[in-house]
Design a protein around this motif. Structure first.
Motif, PDB file in Angstrom:
ATOM      1  N   PHE A  62     -10.532   6.671  -0.408  1.00 58.73           N
ATOM      2  CA  PHE A  62      -9.311   5.682   0.051  1.00 58.73           C
ATOM      3  C   PHE A  62      -9.380   4.627  -0.394  1.00 58.73           C
ATOM      4  O   PHE A  62      -8.555   3.855  -1.083  1.00 58.73           O
ATOM      5  N   PHE A  63     -10.426   3.884   0.104  1.00 57.33           N
ATOM      6  CA  PHE A  63     -10.554   2.753   0.250  1.00 57.33           C
ATOM      7  C   PHE A  63     -11.344   2.042  -1.171  1.00 57.33           C
ATOM      8  O   PHE A  63     -10.823   0.847  -1.631  1.00 57.33           O
ATOM      9  N   ASN A  64     -12.146   2.754  -1.913  1.00 57.16           N
ATOM     10  CA  ASN A  64     -12.581   2.527  -3.032  1.00 57.16           C
ATOM     11  C   ASN A  64     -12.177   2.632  -4.298  1.00 57.16           C
ATOM     12  O   ASN A  64     -12.334   2.255  -5.346  1.00 57.16           O
ATOM     13  N   ILE A  65     -11.388   3.866  -4.239  1.00 59.25           N
ATOM     14  CA  ILE A  65     -10.614   4.282  -5.484  1.00 59.25           C
ATOM     15  C   ILE A  65      -9.164   4.300  -5.480  1.00 59.25           C
ATOM     16  O   ILE A  65      -8.705   3.439  -6.041  1.00 59.25           O
ATOM     17  N   THR A  66      -8.506   5.015  -4.337  1.00 62.22           N
ATOM     18  CA  THR A  66      -7.210   4.812  -4.164  1.00 62.22           C
ATOM     19  C   THR A  66      -6.502   3.680  -4.148  1.00 62.22           C
ATOM     20  O   THR A  66      -5.661   3.276  -4.963  1.00 62.22           O
ATOM     21  N   MET A  67      -6.761   3.036  -3.144  1.00 62.89           N
ATOM     22  CA  MET A  67      -6.263   1.654  -2.861  1.00 62.89           C
ATOM     23  C   MET A  67      -6.258   0.801  -4.066  1.00 62.89           C
ATOM     24  O   MET A  67      -5.369   0.042  -4.387  1.00 62.89           O
ATOM     25  N   PRO A  68      -7.462   0.475  -4.706  1.00 63.95           N
ATOM     26  CA  PRO A  68      -7.579  -0.523  -5.721  1.00 63.95           C
ATOM     27  C   PRO A  68      -6.748  -0.017  -6.806  1.00 63.95           C
ATOM     28  O   PRO A  68      -6.023  -0.927  -7.444  1.00 63.95           O
ATOM     29  N   LEU A  69      -6.605   1.158  -7.260  1.00 64.83           N
ATOM     30  CA  LEU A  69      -5.841   1.572  -8.384  1.00 64.83           C
ATOM     31  C   LEU A  69      -4.324   1.650  -8.274  1.00 64.83           C
ATOM     32  O   LEU A  69      -3.543   1.693  -9.005  1.00 64.83           O
ATOM     33  N   LEU A  70      -4.041   1.937  -6.940  1.00 59.57           N
ATOM     34  CA  LEU A  70      -2.488   2.039  -6.373  1.00 59.57           C
ATOM     35  C   LEU A  70      -2.039   0.812  -6.332  1.00 59.57           C
ATOM     36  O   LEU A  70      -0.801   0.634  -6.020  1.00 59.57           O
ATOM     37  N   LYS A  71      -2.859  -0.481  -6.328  1.00 53.46           N
ATOM     38  CA  LYS A  71      -2.373  -1.510  -5.833  1.00 53.46           C
ATOM     39  C   LYS A  71      -1.126  -2.051  -6.484  1.00 53.46           C
ATOM     40  O   LYS A  71      -0.168  -2.556  -5.869  1.00 53.46           O
ATOM     41  N   PRO A  72      -0.829  -2.112  -7.901  1.00 56.60           N
ATOM     42  CA  PRO A  72       0.324  -2.492  -8.594  1.00 56.60           C
ATOM     43  C   PRO A  72       1.469  -1.799  -7.939  1.00 56.60           C
ATOM     44  O   PRO A  72       2.694  -2.536  -7.635  1.00 56.60           O
ATOM     45  N   ILE A  73       1.558  -0.469  -7.639  1.00 56.87           N
ATOM     46  CA  ILE A  73       2.659   0.222  -7.304  1.00 56.87           C
ATOM     47  C   ILE A  73       2.773  -0.180  -5.676  1.00 56.87           C
ATOM     48  O   ILE A  73       3.926  -0.392  -5.156  1.00 56.87           O
ATOM     49  N   PHE A  74       1.604  -0.079  -5.068  1.00 57.28           N
ATOM     50  CA  PHE A  74       1.701  -0.627  -3.417  1.00 57.28           C
ATOM     51  C   PHE A  74       2.533  -2.006  -3.345  1.00 57.28           C
ATOM     52  O   PHE A  74       3.393  -2.093  -2.392  1.00 57.28           O
ATOM     53  N   ILE A  75       1.934  -3.003  -4.371  1.00 60.48           N
ATOM     54  CA  ILE A  75       2.522  -4.231  -4.183  1.00 60.48           C
ATOM     55  C   ILE A  75       4.154  -4.254  -4.266  1.00 60.48           C
ATOM     56  O   ILE A  75       4.929  -4.743  -3.761  1.00 60.48           O
ATOM     57  N   TYR A  76       4.403  -3.307  -5.519  1.00 65.86           N
ATOM     58  CA  TYR A  76       5.922  -3.225  -5.814  1.00 65.86           C
ATOM     59  C   TYR A  76       6.734  -2.622  -4.596  1.00 65.86           C
ATOM     60  O   TYR A  76       7.661  -3.097  -4.111  1.00 65.86           O
ATOM     61  N   THR A  77       6.233  -1.458  -3.995  1.00 63.82           N
ATOM     62  CA  THR A  77       6.863  -0.815  -3.026  1.00 63.82           C
ATOM     63  C   THR A  77       7.119  -1.811  -1.758  1.00 63.82           C
ATOM     64  O   THR A  77       7.797  -1.882  -1.278  1.00 63.82           O
ATOM     65  N   PHE A  78       5.919  -2.636  -1.576  1.00 67.88           N
ATOM     66  CA  PHE A  78       5.782  -3.542  -0.233  1.00 67.88           C
ATOM     67  C   PHE A  78       6.845  -4.722  -0.409  1.00 67.88           C
ATOM     68  O   PHE A  78       7.747  -4.964   0.440  1.00 67.88           O
ATOM     69  N   ILE A  79       6.797  -5.161  -1.757  1.00 70.71           N
ATOM     70  CA  ILE A  79       7.829  -6.247  -1.810  1.00 70.71           C
ATOM     71  C   ILE A  79       9.518  -6.027  -1.879  1.00 70.71           C
ATOM     72  O   ILE A  79      10.144  -6.511  -1.183  1.00 70.71           O
ATOM     73  N   THR A  80       9.498  -4.834  -2.609  1.00 68.49           N
ATOM     74  CA  THR A  80      11.011  -4.200  -2.479  1.00 68.49           C
ATOM     75  C   THR A  80      11.393  -4.030  -0.993  1.00 68.49           C
ATOM     76  O   THR A  80      12.461  -4.053  -0.597  1.00 68.49           O
ATOM     77  N   SER A  81      10.558  -3.229  -0.226  1.00 70.16           N
ATOM     78  CA  SER A  81      10.693  -3.132   1.082  1.00 70.16           C
ATOM     79  C   SER A  81      10.860  -4.217   1.830  1.00 70.16           C
ATOM     80  O   SER A  81      11.925  -4.284   2.932  1.00 70.16           O
ATOM     81  N   MET A  82      10.266  -5.495   1.724  1.00 67.17           N
ATOM     82  CA  MET A  82      10.462  -6.692   2.356  1.00 67.17           C
ATOM     83  C   MET A  82      11.826  -7.164   1.989  1.00 67.17           C
ATOM     84  O   MET A  82      12.468  -7.620   2.771  1.00 67.17           O
ATOM     85  N   ILE A  83      12.177  -7.308   0.766  1.00 64.85           N
ATOM     86  CA  ILE A  83      13.491  -7.619   0.236  1.00 64.85           C
ATOM     87  C   ILE A  83      14.536  -6.961   0.943  1.00 64.85           C
ATOM     88  O   ILE A  83      15.597  -7.477   1.546  1.00 64.85           O
ATOM     89  N   GLY A  84      14.536  -5.695   0.889  1.00 60.92           N
ATOM     90  CA  GLY A  84      15.450  -4.799   1.709  1.00 60.92           C
ATOM     91  C   GLY A  84      15.294  -5.129   2.994  1.00 60.92           C
ATOM     92  O   GLY A  84      16.471  -5.053   3.821  1.00 60.92           O
TER      93      GLY A  84
END
Lengths: 439, 313
Positions: free
Chosen positions: B222-244
């Motif tokens: 999870f920490f060494n493969i999933t999270m690093p590769l998921l980062k672009p999507i994660f940032i997107y969901t995080f920032i849209t959630s924040m704006i919402g």
């Protein structure tokens, strides 16, 4: 050739322009006979009476007045939502299509001033409502602009009193007879003393901290906002705050919204509350729980202080294309005795027609089953004589709602009294930028 | 011979770029009319005195920065109200967003794991997404009724002996904010789960397989493969959630009966803005609040973006 084309082009252009300007310059008279009769209101109360006694139901299941189909736009009052919708509709009423044009709308005492003072409502006499002989004066005053032009007609008259639970009164006061109960509750000192007795027996005296709010707010000696635009808290509102505090601290009442579920459950047969404050429309419209479970176990008295609460005024919107129909409705609910009699006898209303009310008041056989056969109309006829419509402004709804909500936080113990009032002032400032809220 | 080559060259140089522009034109038109223009107007009117008194319009009258001054002037108690409401909004958003992302990430990992291969996924996905389909206002009304002093939650707590008297959840800062956060969490964790799942599924499965063959634990993967590769999507969901989240309105507005009670601690930025847009249609002040909200949102977004994305090579 080219010249000719240019000339004819110019000619056409001037013709069109001149037509446009003529159209603009002429004093417009809205063409009458609209096929849609559009009414705006904040609840279904009047709609029910209107469909029952006035409009005709056609085969398509729709209601009609003459040839015009009746269309309702109903937006709840709370948070000024109704006023928002109404203002938007009235401001564009001139250019609205025949279907969208508002023909008639309903308004309450809390904000009727805003509309009567505007050109967007019509002089009802100009459309044919002229007979006010049987109407109560305060309903005319409330609907008049500063020059005395009458802009609306109320179908109700709203003297109000105390609706008490007979079985609880019997337990607390030893009597449930309206005259004897009134004798024991005819001043605030007596009322407060009885509240303590009721508490001792496990009852609440009133249903909400703002239960008696209207007694105080409709007996003020100064308006919420003075001529110079300053917000002011009248001594009578102060008195309400003191009362609410006393009742909340001593648990003479539940602390909660006057329209809330907790209060409404107190009206069930299992309820522990002795007194509710309201006019005729109150038990008719707001006490379905009582009607369903303990009808007949209620009585009506004047209570500690005379007051009125509300009224539903019908106003004609300027640019209506159904002037005659609007006047027809107004005249019917003001002067048609058959309709008025039905409203009293079948719908427990107190109508805006002295003659009809007095007929029921003096009828020894008339009684209201919900009130255990008591003739409430007789009491209301007496109370209606003293109603004065004074010190009202277009800001009243927000002020009345706001003070109750923000003061309740103090009663709940979450803020100090100062903070509660400060929050209220902020709220009013946000709502009305031109009201000065500084002390 | 020569002529044919020039012809070919000409044919080759035909540009399809204009079609690209034509295809994206509708979006830009709609954006310009319905988003950009109103945004500019909002900023424009924030410098004006412009509201309605009764049924009469007052203004528009240019007053420079007066609206901003009014917003940013401290009150008698020394607080700047708009910052207080911004703080309320951020607190309630964070309270809901933390569990939202933790649980959404966990669910997304479980659902996409080929090793777990959970059955009945489609039903579960539908169920967790369900709350998002209900209107926020209806959902809030439901909770308002559930948690009212005469509601079932209070009766349950009283009958279980947890409390001896009905507790008013809506008059206590902590419970009020918790309820707002809970509702937002319930409404949005399903949506986030689905977005994150799509992100995880786009990661090459062979990476997970090889990691597993090398004996990596689930957490390590999870920490060494999933999270690093998921980062672009994660940032997107995080920032849209924040704006919402910063535009939070309906849930606290309904739960607090429009007052932001208790003591305006559940008053959000948009509720504050909405007060100005009520009867008086105060476009000047509302515009100024919108601009302040816009600036604060932009600043926060940049901070979040820089923080999460800082170790980018």
């Amino acid at each position: 050739m080219k010249m000719k084309k240019l000339m004819s082009g110019l000619l056409v252009a001037t013709m069109i322009l001149s037509m446009v300007f003529v159209g603009c310059g002429k004093e417009e008279k809205v063409e009458q006979g609209g096929k849609t009769f559009h009414i705006m209101a904040w609840n279904e109360e009047f709609k029910g009476f209107f469909e029952k006694y006035y409009a005709e139901k056609h085969d398509d299941g729709e209601y009609y007045v003459g040839d015009a189909k009746v269309v309702w736009t109903i937006v709840p009052n709370e948070g000024s939502a109704y006023q928002d919708a109404l203002d938007a509709a009235l401001l564009k009423n001139k250019d609205a299509s025949a279907e969208d044009k508002v023909d008639m709308f309903l308004a309450e005492a809390d904000y009727i001033a805003k509309y009567t003072q505007s050109d967007l409502t019509m002089d009802v006499k100009s459309i044919g409502v002229t007979d006010f002989a049987n109407a109560y004066q305060y309903t005319i005053d409330a609907a008049s602009d500063t020059n005395g032009v009458v802009k609306g007609v109320s179908f109700q008259c709203c003297p109000a009193g105390v609706v008490y639970r007979r079985s609880i009164a019997l337990d607390v006061l030893g009597t449930d007879d309206p005259d004897e109960v009134q004798e024991k509750l005819n001043s605030w000192d007596k009322f407060n003393a009885v509240a303590a007795e009721a508490k001792a027996k496990g009852y609440y005296m009133i249903g909400s901290d703002s239960e008696a709010y209207r007694v105080f707010s409709n007996n003020t000696t100064s308006p919420w906002v003075d001529k110079d635009g300053n917000l002011q808290i009248d001594a009578s509102i102060q008195a309400w705050m003191d009362q609410a505090e006393l009742y909340a601290q001593n648990e003479y009442t539940l602390v909660g919204d006057i329209w809330g579920e907790a209060k409404s459950q107190q009206m069930l047969d299992t309820g522990k509350t002795m007194c509710f404050f309201g006019p005729a429309w109150y038990y008719n419209f707001c006490m379905p729980n009582a009607m369903d479970t303990c009808s007949g176990d209620w009585g009506l008295i004047e209570g500690p202080q005379a007051y009125f609460w509300g009224g539903t005024w019908m106003l004609a919107a300027t640019y209506t294309d159904n002037e005659a129909e609007v006047a027809g409705v107004m005249n019917a609910f003001l002067n048609n005795e058959e309709i008025c009699e039905n409203l009293v006898s079948k719908d427990l209303q107190f109508v805006n027609n002295k003659k009809v009310n007095e007929k029921f008041a003096s009828d020894p056989n008339y009684g209201n089953a919900f009130l255990g056969g008591q003739n409430d109309t007789a009491l209301f006829v007496e109370l209606a004589k003293n109603i004065k419509f004074e010190n009202h402004t277009q800001y009243d709804q927000a002020c009345n709602e706001g003070i109750q909500q923000y003061f309740r936080e103090y009663l709940m113990g979450t803020v100090t009294k100062e903070q509660a009032l400060e929050n209220f002032r902020k709220y009013i400032k946000e709502k009305f930028p031109n009201v000065n809220v500084d002390k | 011979m020569k002529s044919t080559t020039t012809k070919e060259a000409k044919a080759k140089s035909i540009s399809y770029a204009k079609w690209g522009y034509i295809f994206i034109l509708p979006f830009f038109l709609v954006y310009a009319v319905f988003t950009f223009y109103p945004q500019i107007l909002t900023i424009y009117y924030s410098f004006f005195k412009y509201f309605r008194d009764g049924l009469t319009w007052i203004g528009p009258e240019f007053i420079g920065f007066d609206n901003y001054k009014a917003l940013l002037t401290p009150t008698a108690e020394g607080t700047i109200d708009i910052l207080k409401y911004f703080g309320n909004t951020v607190i309630m958003w964070v309270m809901g967003a933390v569990p939202q992302f933790v649980i959404a990430l966990a669910l997304a990992v479980f659902f996409t794991s080929t090793r777990l291969n959970i059955k009945g996924q489609s039903i579960m996905k539908t169920v967790i997404y369900m709350p998002n389909l209900i209107m926020a206002s209806a959902f809030s009304m439901l909770f308002f009724t559930l948690f009212s002093t005469v509601g079932p939650i209070n009766s349950l707590f009283v009958s279980m002996g947890i409390i001896d008297k009905a507790f008013d959840f809506f008059f206590c800062t902590i419970s009020m904010r918790t309820l707002v956060a809970l509702l937002n969490f319930l409404m949005w964790f399903g949506n986030t789960t689905i977005l994150l799942m799509a992100g995880i599924q786009s990661i090459d499965e062979s990476l997970f397989e090889s990691a597993r063959l090398d004996g990596a634990s689930g957490l390590r993967v999870f920490f060494n493969i999933t999270m690093p590769l998921l980062k672009p999507i994660f940032i997107y969901t995080f920032i849209t959630s924040m704006i919402g989240g910063l535009q939070m309105f309906d849930v606290p507005n309904i739960l607090s009966n429009r007052t932001g009670q208790p003591n305006r601690t559940s008053e959000t930025m948009v509720m504050y803005l909405n007060n100005y847009l009520g009867v008086s249609k105060n476009f000047g002040m509302a515009g100024a609040i919108s601009v302040v909200l816009f600036i604060l949102t932009a600043v926060l977004s940049v901070i979040v973006f820089k923080t999460i994305d800082r170790d980018k090579d």
